[in-house]
Each structure stands twice: as structure tokens, then as C-alpha cells.
Motif scaffolding. Structure first.
Motif: not given
Length: 584
Positions: A190-192, A226-227, A232-233, A237-241
RNA sequence: GCCCCGUUAGCUCAGUCGGAUAGAGCGCUGGAUUCCUAAUCCAGAGGCCAUAGGUUCAAAUCCUGUACGGGGCACCA
């Protein structure tokens, strides 16, 4: 001696003032050690300061003062010099007293006991519990720790507090970081995300939780993965996760957050302990969010009070605090449009809590990049009808690390910062503390790693410790049945009138005042420089004079002198939290 | 643009709530050890205290402007 002279001098001036019905009782006069021996031991500017009020020339006033001061015990000579200085020449006998004082008081020499003790809170380090301490935190840690012990030495009661920011976005990111590493332990690709914490310690924490939780915390929803991909960058997206986890995985998130926090805090505590930094109070930001029985949380209470005092208004959907009414550049949001309190809101509540704990002084040690934050905090304190003067903030500038004259990169990106623990391991806790506080806090500091390890006079700490060890070494060299005999020494103090012997006694006598001044100005570095000067005079003396002689009287007087040096170095280093080794 | 901090010897820095001839270490030059730790000591050279004004009997120190350097100006924490 100096205090006595200052007192006498003031009495005299008031007496002279009374004759012409002029009140001089609140005049501020100064008496200080002279740099130049030709001017005597002490000098005062009193005559120059008061002359105008009395319509006299400084010289005439000085003459009058001297007439009145004649006959004071311990004074050999009084002179008028220059534009009106009064110079005091002290008898040798009166200088010897410091040696007896040091012998009697021992570890307590220079340490004050006050009847009007102040209760002081120092909050420092307070680094986010999202990773181990790095060298950027070291300076604040050393400074706060030394300041606490310094203020105690000056006779106060001091609490040392660490404010744990265990609430908010940084903690959320930490939890996500750990969760992702945790998932990776299942060989799931998975993407870190870039904005997650990069250090290897995150993997360690994940592993620990992995074992304890028996690998039951992996989210089962494909939506989650997916989130993560999107995170990833991109910050969005991070906030949604984060918000997805908050909604869907409440229980698991709590488990991860709690264990990660516990783990990291224990690492931080260990690092601080190794560094000789001892907070006796750990205040958790999260506690400000908790309801207290039937009452609202501390944050809600603080905001209510601000509202009742009419310093709150609503605009653009957010709640604002009118900090401009107290000189801030702009008003500040305390509650976001989404109703979450801001970090500032919890800080308001935190400071109110400090005030409610009835401290006489509340001292914060902050990185100087936070200086713009002070006006709003002071504003909030005032708006809560508290005395903002009790709040003092010392700003600490960042330190550069130098190795072989080159700056060591301190980029925090990618987690390649140097940990405080590594620094301590490399140069030792003593050197690290000394070099961190060797300069005024608000100035840039170049921390030279090579110098900190060097065993020569270039290294000021080594130079000071070496002086201490040298005295100890002399004591070791005495014959078995020989030791310092205070009674013989006391009878032979009049042998200690060599130039360097007198210099040493003068320097030793200044120690209590150095502590006091250093404490009142919140400037620990003063002690470093004082000790270096003391060591320097000692080394010079040691080079000129053989201490061990067959003449018992001379021997004993010298032993008392050098042991006084040893004692003061020990006490001074003690305040700095640094060892005074007996051999090197 | 506004705010904070800094500018002192070639380098790194002290400098006592304004005081007499501005200090220390490094570096440079030259010396000291049959002797308690030479892991040290002694001597010499090296300054327009960034700059321009102001306050004061007295300014590196206090006030104002300017230049240069660092940092900060979030519904982040």
C-alpha cells in the motif's frame, strides 16, 4: 562585604540628604567590583547620581560621604576618583571571611533561602508526542532544566511541566502512520503518504501493536485502500483518510492512538531522564477536552468566560476572540466553522488552568519561531481578567550542529533528523547541557560537536572540570595522615595575600551574586562564564605556586583556598546539572 | 508590508538594571615542564563596539532612523 558597604553607603546618603531636607530614600545607587585594581575593590557612583538633587558637585558630595563613612570595619582606604567615584579599598582580613563561609556552608554556599519564596511554573520541551526528541528540542530542554534549578537555587519553589499535545491533527496523522505500517506487516502492498511520519520508530510501534492486537486491526473496506492511494502525495487525500478512519474505525483508532502515544511518551521520558531533565508534571492537552462531571470541559469554560467578558464574536461561520483589543495584530479564531476548537482555544484553557493553580510566576520556554504567538496568548490572559505580567516567555533560538566545521543537515523531512539521544551518546549529557546553555537563549548557537568532545582548554567545560579534578588530585597527593584542618587554616589566612590568592577570594565571593543575577535575568549562561573565569584564575595560581609544602601553616591555608575553589565549581556545575569529576 | 532577535578583534563570543584605559578563548608570534595532572601557564600583536542622529556629568549599553543577517506573520499544532 559588598552588601554591608552598600547598606552603609545608602544610610550615609540619606543622612546627608536629611540635612538639606531632601529625601534620598528611594534613590538607586550602585556599588560594584572594580576591574582595575588601582581603583580598589569596589566603587560606587553614588555621589554622581545624587549630586544634582543636592545641588552639590559630585566631588564635594563624595568628600562629605567619605567623611561619614570613615571608621567602618574592614575598610582600609576610601578615595575619590575621576568624575566623582568613591573607591573602597578593603582590608585583607575582611576578604578572608569568604573562605570560612564556603567551608561552613559547603554545598549550600551561593544557594539562597528566602522567606518570601515564589511559586514558579516552568513549562518547557512540550514537543509533540509524535516521535523521539531531536537535537532541535535539546536546547529548550537544557535551558528549562537549568533555569528550574537556578530559580530553586535562588530560593524559590519550582514546578517543571511538559505540555503533551495529545489532541488534534498531528496525533491523527500519527495514528494513520502507525495503522498503515501495521497493515504493511501483513505484506499488503500500500501507498505510504509523504505527509505521514517517516521514521523507523513508527514501524516499531506498529510491530508492537501488531503482536498485542493479534493483527485484528486491518480495515476490511476497499474504500479505505482507495483513500490511502489518494493520500500518497496530497494533503487533501490524507485528510479524507483521517476522517474516514474517524468515522468507520473509531475503536481501532483509539487503540492505535493510545498505544502509540504511550510508547512515544515513554521514549521521550527516557531521553529526558538521560539528559538529566526531570519534569514533575505532565499536562495532557486532551484533558482540556474532557467534561468534568456535570461541568463543561475546560475549553468550553474558558470560552464561556471570554464570551461573558464580551471578547467573542461570530463571523464567516467561525467564532473569534477579539485579541486586537489587547494589542494583537488581528483577531483570532477560537472555534472553526466545523465547530472544533482551535489549538489556540485549548491553549487559552491551558493558561487559565496554570493561573488557577496559583503560581506567582508562569514561565514558558518557547522556540523563537513562536514569538508571534505571544501577543494573542497574553491577550487571552488579560481577557480572562488574569494578571498577564505573571506570564513570562523565554524564546530559544535554534541550534546549528557543527561537525569538522561543517553544518550538519537537520532536515526533518524524511525523518533524517538527529535524535537527542544520539547527541547525548556522542558527547555525553554534561557537555550537551553545557554547550546548549553556554549562550543567551535568544541567539543563534553553533554547537560544535568536535569541541564538545575535546579534552583541552579550548573546551570550556573541560577546562572547568579539570580545575575541579586538579584540586581533588592535590588532596589525593597528601600524605595519608594529612588533611585539611580548618582550625589551623583559619589561624593562617593572613598568608593568603598573594595577588592571585586575593583574586581567587574576590571571585569566590562573587558567586552568590552571580546566582542571583543569573536567576533574576533568566540567563543561565552567566554561570558558565563565571566558572570559566574562576577556573582560569585557579589554573594560573596553580601554575605559579606549589600547594604541598612542609610548612603546615602555609599548607593548611592553601588547602582551604583551593578547596573553596573546588566547592564553588561543584556548586556552580551542580546548578547546571553537570558532574564535577574528581579525576579526569 | 508589519513584528521579534541580532551586528563588539581575522574567527567564536562575554561585557554587572549607563560608569574610569572595551574583555576572554581560538588563530598568529615568542616563551615556561628534573616540581602537586604541561589535559596547564606566561608574554606580544590584533578594535571607528554595523551606521547616522538624540538623551546624559557619563553610552558598546537607553531612544529614533538606516544598512546587513536570522526568524515570524493560519479556521496548522
Amino acid at each position: 562585604m559588598k552588601d554591608k558597604l552598600a547598606e552603609k553607603l545608602k544610610e550615609t546618603l540619606i543622612k546627608i540628604g536629611n540635612k538639606s531636607h531632601i529625601d534620598l530614600s528611594d534613590i538607586r545607587i550602585e556599588i560594584k567590583e572594580n576591574k582595575d585594581k588601582d581603583f580598589g575593590d569596589f566603587s560606587s557612583n553614588a555621589a554622581m547620581v545624587c549630586a544634582k538633587k543636592l545641588s552639590l558637585t559630585p566631588i564635594d558630595l563624595a568628600k562629605d560621604v567619605i567623611e561619614n563613612l570613615k571608621g567602618i570595619e574592614g575598610i582600609e582606604k576610601l578615595e575619590i576618583a575621576g568624575p566623582g567615584f568613591i573607591n573602597f579599598f578593603v582590608t585583607n582580613t575582611s576578604r578572608f571571611k569568604v573562605l570560612e563561609d564556603i567551608f561552613l556552608e559547603g554545598d549550600k554556599y551561593g544557594i539562597k533561602t528566602k522567606t518570601d519564596q515564589e511559586k514558579i511554573l516552568i513549562e518547557y520541551v512540550s514537543s509533540n508526542p509524535t516521535g523521539p526528541l531531536h537535537i532541535g528540542h535539546g536546547r529548550g530542554a537544557a535551558f528549562g532544566s537549568v533555569l528550574a534549578s537556578l530559580l530553586r537555587a535562588n530560593g524559590n519553589i519550582v514546578d517543571e511541566e511538559y505540555y503533551v499535545n495529545d489532541h488534534g491533527r498531528q496525533m491523527d496523522i500519527l495514528a494513520v502512520s502507525v495503522l498503515l505500517r501495521y497493515i504493511q506487516l501483513n505484506d499488503i502492498e500500500l501507498y505510504y503518504p509523504d505527509d505521514c511520519y517517516q521514521g523507523d520508530y513508527i514501524k516499531e510501534i506498529a510491530k508492537e501493536i501488531f503482536v498485542k492486537s493479534k493483527n485484528k486491526l486491518v480495515p476490511q473496506s476497499s474504500e479505505f485502500f482507495e483513500l490511502v492511494k489518494k493520500a500518497k502525495d496530497s494533503e487533501e487525500g490524507l485528510n479524507e483518510t483521517i476522517s474516514w478512519i474517524k468515522d468507520e474505525e473509531v475503536q481501532n483508532l483509539k487503540i492505535i492512538k493510545d498505544s502509540a502515544l504511550k510508547n512515544i511518551l515513554s521514549v521521550i521520558k527516557l531521553d529526558l531522564k538521560e539528559f538529566g531533565v526531570n519534569h514533575n508534571s505532565w499536562f495532557h492537552e486532551s484533558s482540556l477536552y474532557k467534561k468534568e462531571g456535570s461541568k463543561n470541559s475546560k475549553i468550553e469554560q474558558a470560552l464561556e468566560t471570554l464570551q461573558n467578558n464580551n471578547f467573542i464574536y461570530e463571523e464567516d461561520g467561525a467564532i473569534w476572540f477579539k485579541s486586537t483589543e489587547f494589542g494583537d495584530d488581528k483577531d483570532r479564531v477560537v472555534r472553526r466553522a466545523n465547530e472544533d476548537p482551535t489549538y489556540f482555544a485549548s491553549d487559552i484553557a491551558y493558561h487559565l488552568d496554570k493561573y488557577e493553580r496559583k503560581y506567582d510566576r508562569v514561565i514558558n520556554i518557547w522556540g523563537s519561531d513562536h514569538h508571534g504567538y505571544l501577543p494573542r496568548v497574553k491577550a487571552s490572559v488579560s481577557a480572562l481578567k488574569q494578571d498577564e505580567k505573571k506570564l513570562e516567555v523565554v524564546f530559544i533560538q535554534f541550534a546549528n550542529l557543527l561537525r569538522s566545521g561543517e553544518k550538519v543537515s537537520m532536515s526533518t523531512r524524511g525523518g533524517e533528523f538527529i535524535e537527542l539521544a544520539d547527541l547525548i551518546e556522542e558527547v555525553g549529557s554534561d557537555a550537551a547541557r553545557f554547550f546548549y546553555i553556554n549562550r543567551k537563549g535568544d541567539q543563534h548557537l553553533d554547537f560544535d560537536l568536535d569541541l564538545a568532545k575535546e579534552q583541552s582548554k579550548d573546551n570550556p567545560l573541560f577546562y572547568i572540570q579539570y580545575a575541579h579534578a586538579r584540586v581533588c588530585s592535590v588532596m589525593q597527593k597528601l600524605n595519608k595522615n594529612q588533611k585539611l584542618d580548618i582550625n589551623i587554616a583559619k589561624k593562617n589566612l593572613n598568608l593568603l595575600i598573594g595577588e592571585k590568592e586575593i583574586d581567587l577570594q574576590k571571585q569566590l565571593a562573587m558567586f552568590p551574586e552571580i546566582i542571583e543575577r543569573s536567576a533574576s535575568k533568566l540567563e543561565p549562561h552567566t554561570i558558565c562564564y563565571y566558572l570559566k573565569d574562576l577556573a582560569s584564575i585557579f589554573h594560573s595560581y596553580y601554575n605559579d605556586e606549589k600547594i604541598i609544602t612542609d610548612d603546615e601553616n602555609l599548607l593548611q591555608s592553601k588547602l582551604l583556598l583551593i578547596n573553596s575553589v573546588r566547592q564553588v565549581i561543584k556548586n556552580g556545575l551542580g546548578v547546571l546539572g553537570i558532574q564535577a569529576p574528581e579525576s579526569m
